[in-house]
Structures are given as structure tokens and as C-alpha cells.
Design a protein around this motif. Structure first.
Motif, short mmCIF file in Angstrom:
data_model
loop_
_atom_site.label_atom_id
_atom_site.label_comp_id
_atom_site.label_asym_id
_atom_site.label_seq_id
_atom_site.Cartn_x
_atom_site.Cartn_y
_atom_site.Cartn_z
N VAL A 6 0.83 -1.05 0.05
CA VAL A 6 0.05 0.06 0.14
C VAL A 6 0.83 1.40 -0.03
O VAL A 6 0.55 2.24 -0.63
CB VAL A 6 -0.89 -0.08 1.32
N MET A 7 1.79 1.13 0.91
CA MET A 7 2.67 2.44 0.99
C MET A 7 3.39 2.60 -0.29
O MET A 7 3.48 3.84 -0.96
CB MET A 7 3.80 2.05 1.76
N SER A 8 4.17 1.45 -1.02
CA SER A 8 4.97 1.76 -2.45
C SER A 8 3.78 2.28 -3.54
O SER A 8 4.18 3.11 -4.26
CB SER A 8 5.43 0.31 -2.68
N GLY A 9 2.68 1.67 -3.53
CA GLY A 9 1.73 1.94 -4.78
C GLY A 9 1.29 3.41 -4.46
O GLY A 9 1.15 4.06 -5.60
N THR A 10 1.05 3.76 -3.33
CA THR A 10 0.62 5.25 -2.94
C THR A 10 1.47 6.33 -3.26
O THR A 10 1.50 7.34 -3.87
CB THR A 10 0.13 5.35 -1.57
N ILE A 11 2.82 5.80 -2.92
CA ILE A 11 4.14 6.77 -3.33
C ILE A 11 4.12 7.03 -4.78
O ILE A 11 4.39 8.17 -5.26
CB ILE A 11 5.29 6.33 -2.56
N LEU A 12 4.04 5.91 -5.55
CA LEU A 12 4.14 5.89 -6.80
C LEU A 12 3.03 6.74 -7.65
O LEU A 12 3.32 7.50 -8.67
CB LEU A 12 4.12 4.64 -7.60
N ALA A 13 1.85 6.79 -7.01
CA ALA A 13 0.63 7.34 -7.52
C ALA A 13 0.76 9.12 -7.46
O ALA A 13 0.40 9.88 -7.91
CB ALA A 13 -0.58 6.89 -7.04
N THR A 14 1.35 9.40 -6.01
CA THR A 14 0.98 10.79 -5.48
C THR A 14 2.47 11.50 -5.61
O THR A 14 2.37 12.74 -5.53
CB THR A 14 0.76 10.76 -4.04
N LEU A 15 3.53 10.87 -5.50
CA LEU A 15 4.90 11.78 -5.50
C LEU A 15 4.77 12.60 -6.74
O LEU A 15 5.45 13.91 -6.69
CB LEU A 15 5.90 10.67 -5.70
N PRO A 16 4.57 12.10 -8.04
CA PRO A 16 4.73 12.98 -9.25
C PRO A 16 3.80 14.25 -9.00
O PRO A 16 4.14 15.62 -9.36
CB PRO A 16 3.84 12.14 -10.43
N GLY A 17 2.64 14.21 -8.44
CA GLY A 17 1.71 15.24 -8.13
C GLY A 17 2.58 16.34 -7.10
O GLY A 17 2.44 17.46 -7.37
N HIS A 18 2.77 16.02 -6.08
CA HIS A 18 3.87 16.65 -5.06
C HIS A 18 4.87 17.36 -5.75
O HIS A 18 5.08 18.52 -5.11
CB HIS A 18 4.10 15.82 -3.87
N LEU A 19 5.66 16.60 -6.67
CA LEU A 19 6.94 17.21 -7.09
C LEU A 19 6.32 18.42 -8.00
O LEU A 19 7.09 19.56 -8.40
CB LEU A 19 7.47 16.08 -8.05
N ALA A 20 5.28 18.07 -8.79
CA ALA A 20 4.94 19.07 -9.60
C ALA A 20 4.45 20.38 -9.15
O ALA A 20 4.52 21.68 -9.65
CB ALA A 20 3.90 18.57 -10.66
N ALA A 21 3.81 19.99 -7.96
CA ALA A 21 3.26 21.06 -7.12
C ALA A 21 4.30 21.94 -6.49
O ALA A 21 4.07 23.51 -6.38
CB ALA A 21 2.10 20.80 -6.04
N ALA A 22 5.25 21.65 -6.36
CA ALA A 22 6.72 22.12 -5.80
C ALA A 22 7.41 22.68 -6.64
O ALA A 22 8.45 23.16 -6.50
CB ALA A 22 7.42 21.31 -4.84
#
Length: 532
Positions: free
Chosen positions: A431-447
Motif C-alpha cells: 500500500v505504501m509503495s503503490g501510493t507513493i508511486l501514485a502521489t509523488l509526481p503530483g507533489h513534485l509538480a506542485a513544488a
């Protein structure tokens, strides 16, 4: 279907030395205390040491999971067999062999120069732990009458629960002061005390099922089935749940498990009498033990990465942060045991599952700035709840089993706990790994940062899942801060979802516990063995 009853648990225990103290059943509990604590401690003490082991040996997240899973693998694969060996050759003898082997393998781990060697000796350590735990619980079952088993299991649960929760604290202090090797060297003095007390206080060795034969086909089938299941749970978060390795391992576990069940209906003296599961409290107790272990082991594995990686705490500070759970588990289990003797296993088990569910729900709300009071309150509820479940479920399984099968019943309880631990870190890790792969791009783009390709995300996922961040070499301070912040947010997304799932599992367990048999065991109650 025929029924056969076993001698009551109040049968006279084996002869003891002459003193009143050594004749007391509580002397047996004192004798096994250090051995039990040593095994339980090693299940979680590496949680805080994992970052140091990873840095020292260059281990990835998958390899660090094997440091934990290798130990659980050795325990889980060998537990049922070890329980039968204890019944067949004597709990005292098997317990002492387990203590000596556990200490020797601990020293070998500390001397390891690479991850592969370390994991191999962790598996060996788990095998010796498997010899130790069922025999220790079998000793308790054979000397305590049913009307006082609750108190005994309460103290026993306190030893396991407090040691399990204390692992990060002790590990943090040892790693911070002496290095990761110290978390294994500590077993030398503890093991010496365990061996000395065992030789002094434990009654002369007497098998409880001396006439029993070893069910070799059953041993092979259950060992390979459990190995395949744990292998699948370890590899799935790395290669994926639909990867051929995962599917083949799960398929092998299912087929071999089914073959084991079919085989166990045939021999006159099976390795694991299926009649044990005819008692619904035993069956439900096994399921609840798995649920409890999923939450306990899964939360401890990832909460240390949160405290050290996201919050920036030292190993020692991380351990101290968990003291609310440790202290609560140590206090609650004995009280639960006394309550269990009065009202039975059902009320404390249900209450514990509800408390643990609320605690996990609070932990699912943690963010980068969560304060000490909030996390301490969550750990307090979780510790109190899981200790109640551990005591109640243990009594439900072992207290309803015949004395002659005390080792096998104890092994069943421990196998459920160890498999639950593997399931917790594997599933919550997925669950951790799947969520990280799904949400990390959005957090990087927002930053305002570049989003890596799919291959790039897969490469950094392991580091982010450990609470870290992959900052580009030579990056400016503001870029490094932005990448770290985005990585921490993705980690928290995964952590919150994983802990929310664990909370739901505990709540479902609370509903299931309502179907446990009410009431308490009496001194004249005999546990039936029903041959199907």
C-alpha cells in the motif's frame, strides 16, 4: 465423529526441587521470562536498527525487509514442527536447546559482513526462536490450572507485548551508542540468564505426548507451504502482486496447504490435529492473532521510518517516542489476564480490538508536524488494545486445547502471530509503495520540480518509502528542500492509507470476536479432542 477427552490440566506437574518456591507454577513463568523476552525483542529491535544496517551494508528497502522477514520466516516455517517436538521430547529440553541456539545465531548475525550472510543467520535465529516459544508456552499450560491460566497468559502476553514494543526503544539506545551490532550482542547476557534460570527452576524434562510419532509428510507439507506463503509476501511488494514469482509462490502455498489439510485427516497422530479447530474460540483466536500482528508489526516497521525520516528524530529519540506503547502493553496484559480469569476471553478481546482500531485511526492522521501528545495518545490506545487482544486470543487458543497438545497449540498461536507480522509488513508495504508511486509526481509538480519518468519513480520509490528523499546532486538549498518536502508528503500519503486499512481490520476483528464462546474455563473443564 467420536470424542475423546484428555486428562484435566490440574494433573500433578512433574516433580520439582524441594523448595516451596520452585514448586510454584510461577517459578516456571520466571524461568522462561528472559528467553521469551529475548525472542520477542528480536522481532522488532531491528526496526530502529534498519536504517543503520542499510547504511552500513548498503542494503535496499527490499533487503531491509528481508532482515525482518528472514527472522519471521524461520519462526513461521518451523513453529508447528517445533511445537510437536516439544510435546514429543519434552518442553524443558526443547526450550533450553532453543535458548542456546538463539544466542549463538545472534552472535553470528553481529559478525556478518554482508546482507546475505546477515539474513541467513536471521533465519537460523528464527528457527531457534521457534523451538523456544511453543515449549515455553507449553510449560505454562502444563503447570497452571485453567482457572489461573488467564493470569499466567496475561503476564506472558505482557512479556511478549512489552518486549515487542520495547524493541525500538532498546534498539534506538543501542544503535545510537554502540552501532547496529549491539542489538544482537545484547542477547548474550540475556541468553545466559535465561539458560541459568531454566536449568535451575524448570521441572525435570517430561514429554506430554511421549508416545506420539513424528508426522514427517505433514512436517514437509506445512513447512514448504508456509515458506512459499512468506516468500510471496516478501517478494510481492518488490516485483508486484501479479508477477509470476508472486503468483507461483501463492499458488504453491495454496496447493500445499490444501494437501496438508487433506493429509492431516489420515494419520492417527497428525502433526496438527484438525480437531483443534472444532472449537470456534480456537479458530477465531487464530484469526484475531493474525489481525493483531498485522497491525502491530506493520505499524512498528513504518512508524520508525516516519519518526526518523520525516520527523528527523535520532534512533534513541524514536525509541523514547514509543514508550507510551511499551509501558501500556506492560501494564495492561497482567490486568487483562485477571479479567480473563473472571469473565473469559471474549470481553477483553473485543475491547482491545476497538481500542487498537481507534489508536491506528489516530496514527493514520499523522503529518509532518504532529506533536508528541497526539502520537503518545495514539500509541497508548494501540498498546492497550493490542495487549488485550494478545492475552485474550492466546487464552482462547491454548486454554481450549488439551494439555498433551500444549506445544502444538502454542505453536499454532505463534505461527498465526508471525504470519500476521509478515502479512502486515508486506501488505502495508505494498500500500505504501503503490501510493507513493501514485502521489509523488503530483507533489513534485506542485513544488515546481521536474517529474521523473516511470523508471525514475521506481528507482526513488524505495528511498521515499523509508522516509527519505532523493535530492539531485549539487541541487540548490531551495530545490533540496522542495524535493524533500514532496517526498515526505508522498510518504505520508502512503502511511495514512496503510494505517487506515489496519484500523479497519481491527474493527472487523472486533465484530468477529463477538462470536467467541462466552464464559471462562474452570479447573475441572477438559478440552475435548474430536477426531473427524
Amino acid at each position: 465423529m467420536t470424542a475423546q477427552t484428555t486428562p484435566p490440566a490440574t494433573a500433578a506437574p512433574p516433580d520439582r526441587p524441594a523448595s516451596a518456591w520452585t514448586r510454584s507454577p510461577w517459578a516456571t513463568l520466571v524461568a522462561i521470562a528472559f528467553g521469551v523476552m529475548m525472542v520477542a525483542l528480536d522481532g522488532t529491535i531491528v526496526a530502529v536498527a534498519n536504517p543503520a544496517i542499510g547504511a552500513s551494508l548498503g542494503a535496499s528497502l527490499a533487503e531491509l525487509q528481508w532482515v525482518t522477514h528472514g527472522y519471521l520466516l524461520g519462526l513461521a516455517v518451523f513453529l508447528i514442527t517445533a511445537g510437536k517436538l516439544a510435546d514429543r521430547f519434552g518442553h524443558r529440553r526443547v526450550y533450553l536447546v532453543g535458548v542456546v541456539g538463539f544466542v549463538a545465531s545472534s552472535v553470528a548475525i553481529a559478525l556478518s559482513s554482508g546482507v546475505i550472510m546477515l539474513v541467513a543467520f536471521r533465519i537460523a535465529q528464527g528457527v531457534f526462536g521457534a523451538l523456544l516459544l511453543p515449549s515455553a508456552m507449553g510449560l505454562l499450560r502444563s503447570v497452571f490450572p485453567p482457572s489461573r491460566l488467564g493470569r499466567a497468559f496475561g503476564v506472558f502476553g505482557s512479556l511478549i507485548g512489552a518486549s515487542t514494543a520495547a524493541g525500538p526503544i532498546v534498539g534506538g539506545l543501542l544503535v545510537g551508542s554502540f552501532g547496529w551490532e549491539a542489538v544482537f550482542y545484547i542477547n548474550v547476557p540475556v541468553g545466559a540468564v535465561a539458560l541459568g534460570l531454566g536449568l535451575w527452576l524448570l521441572a525435570a524434562n517430561r514429554p506430554t505426548d511421549a508416545g506420539g510419532r513424528l508426522d514427517l509428510p505433514g512436517i514437509v507439507l506445512v513447512s514448504v507451504a508456509v515458506f512459499a506463503l512468506v516468500w510471496a509476501l516478501v517478494e510481492a511488494p518488490v516485483v508486484g502482486w501479479t508477477h509470476p514469482v508472486t503468483l507461483v509462490s501463492l499458488g504453491a502455498a495454496l496447493l500445499l496447504g490444501l494437501a496438508f489439510v487433506l493429509w492431516e485427516r489420515r494419520p492417527e497422530q497428525p502433526l496438527l490435529p484438525l480437531s483443534l479447530f472444532a472449537d470456534r474460540s480456537v479458530s477465531i483466536g487464530v484469526v484475531l492473532t493474525v489481525v493483531m500482528a498485522v497491525s502491530l508489526m506493520g505499524s512498528l516497521f513504518f512508524v520508525t521510518f516516519y519518526l526518523q525520516g520525516v520527523r528527523g528524530l535520532t534512533p534513541a529519540q524514536t525509541g523514547m517516542q514509543l514508550i507510551a506503547m511499551t509501558a501500556t502493553m506492560a501494564v495492561t496484559s497482567p490486568l487483562a489476564g485477571r479479567l480473563l480469569d473472571r469473565v473469559g476471553a471474549k470481553p477483553p478481546t473485543t475491547a482491545g480490538l476497538l481500542s487498537g482500531s481507534v489508536g491506528m485511526f489516530l496514527l493514520s492522521g499523522m503529518d509532518a508536524d504532529t506533536g508528541v501528545l497526539y502520537t503518545s495518545a495514539a500509541f497508548l490506545l494501540l498498546g492497550a488494545g493490542l495487549s488485550l487482544v494478545m492475552t485474550g486470543a492466546t487464552a482462547a487458543i491454548i486454554g481450549n486445547a488439551p494439555v498433551r497438545l500444549a506445544g502444538v497449540a502454542s505453536a499454532l498461536q505463534q505461527a498465526a502471530m508471525q504470519l500476521g507480522g509478515s502479512l502486515g509488513t508486506a501488505v502495508l508495504g505494498a500500500v505504501m509503495s503503490g501510493t507513493i508511486l501514485a502521489t509523488l509526481p503530483g507533489h513534485l509538480a506542485a513544488a515546481g520540480q521536474d517529474v521523473p519518468s516511470a523508471a525514475g519513480l521506481a528507482a526513488v520509490q524505495s528511498t521515499v518509502a523509508q522516509g527519505g528523499a532523493v535530492v539531485p546532486e549539487g541541487a540548490a538549498a531551495d530545490v533540496a528542500e522542495a524535493v524533500t518536502r514532496a517526498s515526505n508528503l508522498a510518504f505520508l500519503d502512503g502511511l495514512q492509507l496503510a494505517f487506515l486499512i489496519a484500523s479497519g481490520l481491527l474493527m472487523a476483528g472486533a465484530v468477529l470476536s463477538l462470536f467467541m464462546r462466552a464464559g471462562r474455563m474452570e479447573d475441572d473443564q477438559e478440552a475435548p479432542v474430536v477426531h473427524v
